[in-house]
Design an enzyme around this catalytic site. Structure first.
Site, PDB file in Angstrom:
ATOM      1  CB  THR A 175      -0.956  -0.028   1.356  1.00  0.00           C
ATOM      2  OG1 THR A 175      -1.678  -1.100   0.958  1.00  0.00           O
ATOM      3  CG2 THR A 175      -1.609   1.157   1.300  1.00  0.00           C
ATOM      4  CB  THR A 273       2.188  -9.328   2.708  1.00  0.00           C
ATOM      5  OG1 THR A 273       2.350  -9.176   1.403  1.00  0.00           O
ATOM      6  CG2 THR A 273       2.345 -11.116   2.895  1.00  0.00           C
ATOM      7  CD  GLU A 274      -2.125  -4.456   0.840  1.00  0.00           C
ATOM      8  OE1 GLU A 274      -1.196  -4.081  -0.085  1.00  0.00           O
ATOM      9  OE2 GLU A 274      -3.343  -4.717  -0.054  1.00  0.00           O
ATOM     10  CB  VAL A 275       5.472  -3.948   2.813  1.00  0.00           C
ATOM     11  CG1 VAL A 275       5.941  -2.812   2.773  1.00  0.00           C
ATOM     12  CG2 VAL A 275       5.433  -5.743   2.913  1.00  0.00           C
TER      13      VAL A 275
END
Length: 304
Positions: A175, A273-275
């Site tokens: 994100t 996943t959101e890094v």
């Protein structure tokens, strides 16, 4: 949430037609090389893995081959682990996290499971640093039957032919600040709707499937990533990207209904996943390491 000014393409309140999409496409430029950054790295993996070409995308000046990297000694009696990256090509650590996992950790898990990795599902998006494909289609809303996105159709067809029971699917994303500055305004313009932005979470978080959320699996990933980088805190409303927390660092989406990549299979254990690569508290290398930690944390929990 805050509203932003009208997007530069199109008429406010009117969905895009072919003319607006063509205008948008004409503004896109190549900024980096899929072949140098991704394909060359995949080539070096052939000494330890099988590499399969599962499709070809003939877009603009380039024709993009699509690759899967698989365990060499495939055993249909073992569970299957799927890792996907680059569904949104602009989300850099998803692509390089998938490659780093292959380079450093995948062989360890291949002893007890069949490992299959699609490092970059949207190579044109990778090169142009884009969320959409050249037809202004979001691949991560297009994992549906008769998908309008060829990126999705190729992978959907391949997965139907895969031998063995798929147990785990981890889809690697980011994100970014450009979600608010570019991609959400562009989406609203394309759809002819009013744009509202969400607060970008500072840190790592997960999007689980509301129908297969497996809290212990999600928690194991969060605990693994916490050793590498920080976990996003909810906003003042107790939400991340406008969605209420399901557990620490985790929100739920209806994966299949939304056509998300994590909904492309019926695996029991799935997550996205959101890094946050724009954080002042994280480096690009930490973002890649966080993606690898997410994969290993989830697999250690399930395969132990």
């Amino acid at each position: 949430m805050t509203s932003r000014k009208a997007y530069e393409i199109g008429t406010p309140g009117k969905p895009w037609g072919s003319e607006e999409k063509a205008e948008w496409l004409a503004q896109q430029t190549v900024k980096r090389s899929y072949f140098d950054d991704v394909v060359d790295k995949i080539d070096t993996l052939e000494q330890d893995f099988d590499v399969e070409r599962y499709g070809t995308l003939p877009y603009q000046a380039n024709t993009y081959p699509l690759y899967l990297v698989k365990s060499r000694d495939w055993d249909a009696s073992k569970p299957v682990v799927l890792v996907t990256g680059g569904v949104h090509g602009y989300e850099t650590s998803g692509v390089h996290g998938a490659l780093r996992f292959l380079e450093t950790k995948a062989l360890d898990y291949a002893r007890v499971a069949n490992v299959i990795v699609a490092p970059c599902i949207s190579p044109w998006g990778y090169e142009t640093i884009n969320r959409w494909n050249p037809l202004a289609i979001d691949p991560n809303r297009s994992f549906v039957e008769n998908s309008p996105a060829r990126e999705c159709r190729f992978l959907l067809e391949y997965m139907k032919s895969l031998e063995g029971k798929l147990l785990v699917h981890i889809d690697l994303h980011e994100t970014t600040d450009t979600d608010n500055s570019e991609f959400r305004p562009a989406l609203a313009a394309r759809e002819g709707t009013v744009n509202t932005n969400w607060n970008i979470p500072d840190g790592f978080y997960l999007v689980a499937d509301a129908d297969r959320n497996e809290p212990g699996f999600q928690q194991a990933i969060i605990e693994s990533v916490e050793k590498v980088t920080h976990i996003a805190e909810p906003d003042e409303d107790g939400k991340l990207i406008g969605v209420a927390l399901a557990q620490h660092g985790v929100i739920n989406y209806a994966a299949k209904n939304l056509g998300l990549c994590m909904g492309l299979t019926n695996a029991r254990y799935v997550t996205t996943t959101e890094v946050y690569p724009d954080s002042e508290k994280a480096t690009p290398e930490q973002c890649i390491q966080a993606q690898v930690a997410a994969i290993t944390g989830g697999l250690d929990e399930v395969l132990a």
